[in-house]
Design a protein around this motif. Structure first.
Motif, PDB file in Angstrom:
ATOM      1  N   THR A 176      31.439  36.430  35.580  1.00 54.51           N
ATOM      2  CA  THR A 176      32.120  37.419  34.734  1.00 54.51           C
ATOM      3  C   THR A 176      31.082  38.451  34.335  1.00 54.51           C
ATOM      4  O   THR A 176      29.876  38.160  34.357  1.00 54.51           O
ATOM      5  N   SER A 177      31.555  39.633  33.947  1.00 60.32           N
ATOM      6  CA  SER A 177      30.551  40.674  33.706  1.00 60.32           C
ATOM      7  C   SER A 177      29.797  40.482  32.386  1.00 60.32           C
ATOM      8  O   SER A 177      28.838  41.192  32.118  1.00 60.32           O
TER       9      SER A 177
ATOM     10  N   GLY B 229      44.627  47.340  37.985  1.00 61.95           N
ATOM     11  CA  GLY B 229      44.481  46.289  36.985  1.00 61.95           C
ATOM     12  C   GLY B 229      43.043  46.240  36.525  1.00 61.95           C
ATOM     13  O   GLY B 229      42.261  47.139  36.813  1.00 61.95           O
TER      14      GLY B 229
ATOM     15  N   SER C 229      41.955  46.543  33.542  1.00 64.29           N
ATOM     16  CA  SER C 229      42.117  46.906  32.139  1.00 64.29           C
ATOM     17  C   SER C 229      43.446  47.648  32.016  1.00 64.29           C
ATOM     18  O   SER C 229      44.095  47.926  33.026  1.00 64.29           O
TER      19      SER C 229
ATOM     20  N   ALA D 196      48.748  45.050  37.638  1.00 64.43           N
ATOM     21  CA  ALA D 196      48.545  43.602  37.701  1.00 64.43           C
ATOM     22  C   ALA D 196      47.539  43.213  36.626  1.00 64.43           C
ATOM     23  O   ALA D 196      46.737  44.031  36.199  1.00 64.43           O
TER      24      ALA D 196
ATOM     25  N   GLY E  97      44.652  40.193  35.580  1.00 66.97           N
ATOM     26  CA  GLY E  97      43.915  39.036  36.055  1.00 66.97           C
ATOM     27  C   GLY E  97      42.508  39.015  35.496  1.00 66.97           C
ATOM     28  O   GLY E  97      42.110  39.910  34.757  1.00 66.97           O
TER      29      GLY E  97
END
Ligand code: ADP
Length: 533
Positions: A181-182, A296, A298, A319, A321
């Motif tokens: 994850t960032s 998607g 954000s 979308a 996710g």
């Protein structure tokens, strides 16, 4: 029924056998395009598996990539997992310390780096304690290649290697790839995908009621291959035989629009900032080949989706996710029961993140409880999901991921209506509490971005003595437009509750972005909280 492992080797062999004639196109550094076929790609992918053996990469070793979207990157996408290794796509925009952390944490043994990215990558090399080789993929950039015993050349290695004939994965639960994850707070967290999860996820992107990706598509993943598996598109194209257009390093609106126009792209995918930037580029272009504009990562402002509908005839398909959800979670197609709604109702549906994908379950709960809230469009709670491609935990990391009863905690506050449409109210850490009442930063941004002279807007909450917290709107005016704080406030009057209207509207040149192109509220909070102190 037979019990056959779901593995990417099946996907690979299917592409090799059925689509040898179909094209993979890569936009190159010089502005040209390299064209190859799945046939040539498959042969090179088998050789690449041989390269891993030649380099002595462990049978389950982590193979890092530090690269743009390209045909070579697609070779790595399959050669690593199909030979039992684990593909680890490094985010090229991570802070240097985070890059070091993730490469060391994953114990990458080799990293494949685009030549144009060597100046960014190489300075960290001595901190990467497990990396034995750096394989340079010459993308035509003139970046210097260091004279160092760890350096290898991709094409030379490939030419010298023997293709691996036998690619077989017996255990579908074996690790195939990993992404971090960032990490907006703390170190990034690693998510490991299995062969099984990736195959099922790729299939889900092909359903008519999700992305509907099919053989006839020409797919342009603007979303990087290091951002949550390019949203599954890089696997789905191999499964379906769709043509794929890899954008390479130039992600400027002009370059993307040109690719769409000249390659007759039917399905393109990117974060909202990409599509916001592209909007002015659409004038005078023929993008009628587009069937699906996927967005998607954000919140997709309603104004953006509607602007695309006006200009291209196709609204954006939103979308939702996360890295933890492979990433497909939900998708905002309009169902038959709702398609006769007014334009306003349809626009509102498209501004939601839609219904949960097949094979994924959703619930929303009050923090700390496991009792699902009603699907009434009103009750707000944390979205939690579970399913075959949802992470159960983080790689070698104790930080919480699932609830004790086995649901992924997304950190997103949502409502769900009676039709199952999910609306993101906010991220838990971005929601604003003012005078005891909640303000949705996402909704406020949406309203501000509906102003015709606004290019971008991000809303943050800052401490306030009287109200606890107050929203601060950080607004970027559209090119060549004059805008004042008062204009923004007047525009909001009547569109949102009075107490939502921010006293403070900061006009800024640009909203800072995270490594995957999302609004970085952390940076804004630091900037404006500091300005206040
Ligand atoms: P990071 O958490 O590091 O930003 P991810 O790419 O995994 O990395 O981000 C997932 C988060 O992005 C989600 O939890 C959600 O907050 C946000 N997000 C993704 N898609 C959407 C969407 N369509 N609308 C609003 N937020 C979204």
């Amino acid at each position: 029924m037979q019990d056959v492992p779901l593995s990417l080797t099946h996907v690979f062999e299917r592409a090799e056998r059925l689509w040898p004639h179909k094209e993979i196109v890569t936009a190159t550094v010089g502005g040209g395009r390299e064209r190859t076929t799945y046939g040539a790609w498959a042969e090179r992918t088998r050789r690449l598996a041989g390269v891993f053996d030649d380099l002595g990469i462990s049978s389950d070793g982590r193979v890092g990539t530090f690269a743009w979207n390209s045909a070579r990157h697609l070779e790595l996408y399959f050669a690593a997992p199909c030979s039992g290794r684990v593909l680890h796509t490094l985010n090229i925009r991570l802070f240097p310390e985070q890059l070091t952390y993730v490469a060391n944490h994953a114990e990458d043994e080799v990293v494949f780096v685009d030549r144009s990215l060597m100046p960014l990558f190489w300075p960290r090399i001595d901190e990467l304690t497990t990396v034995k080789y750096v394989v340079v993929m010459d993308d035509g950039a003139d970046a210097e290649i260091p004279d160092d015993p760890r350096i290898r050349d991709y094409e030379e290695l490939l030419a010298a290697a023997s293709p691996v004939a036998d690619l077989a994965i017996e255990d579908e639960n074996q690790a195939a790839a990993m992404c971090y994850t960032s990490g907006t707070t703390g170190n990034p967290k690693g998510v490991v995908y299995s062969h099984r999860s990736m195959v099922l996820h790729a299939m889900a992107t092909m359903l008519a009621d999700t992305f509907g990706l099919c053989e006839r598509d020409v797919v342009l993943p603007v979303v990087p291959q290091f951002h949550a598996n390019a949203w599954g598109l890089a696997h789905a194209v191999a499964m379906t035989g769709a043509t794929i257009i890899m954008p390479g390093p130039d992600l400027s609106p002009k370059a993307i629009a040109t690719l769409i126009e000249e390659e007759h792209v039917t399905l393109a995918a990117g974060v909202p900032t990409i599509w916001m930037g592209m909007l002015p580029e659409l004038d005078g272009r023929d993008v009628s080949s587009l069937r699906q504009i996927l967005c998607g990562g954000s919140a997709v402002p309603r104004a953006l989706s509607e602007a695309y509908r006006e200009k291209t005839g196709k609204p954006i398909l939103q979308a939702w996710g996360m890295t933890e959800t492979s990433p497909l979670g939900s998708i905002a197609n309009v169902t038959s029961a709702l398609e006769d709604g007014s334009e306003d109702e349809l626009a509102a549906l498209r501004a939601s993140v839609g219904q949960i994908s097949p094979l994924v379950d959703a619930r929303h709960v009050e923090a700390g409880t496991t009792e699902p809230l009603p699907w009434d469009g009103e009750a707000q709670g944390e979205l939690q999901v579970r399913g075959a491609w949802i992470a159960a935990g983080y790689y070698d990391d104790e930080r919480p991921c699932n609830t004790p009863d086995g649901w992924l905690m997304t950190g997103d506050v949502v409502t769900i209506d009676e039709h199952g449409y999910i609306r993101i109210v906010d991220r838990t850490k971005d929601v604003i509490k003012s005078g005891g009442e909640w303000i949705s930063s996402v909704e406020l941004e949406n309203e501000i971005m509906a102003h015709p002279d606004v290019a971008e807007a991000a809303v943050i909450g800052l401490a306030d003595q009287k109200w606890g917290e107050r929203p601060v709107a950080c607004v970027v005016a559209a090119d060549g437009k004059e805008l004042t704080a008062e204009d923004v406030r007047t525009f909001l009057d009547g569109r949102v509750a009075k107490f939502w209207i921010p006293e403070r509207v900061e006009l800024i040149d640009e909203v800072p972005k995270t490594s995957v192109g999302k609004f970085s509220k952390k940076d804004l909070r630091e900037r404006f909280a500091a300005a206040e102190a």
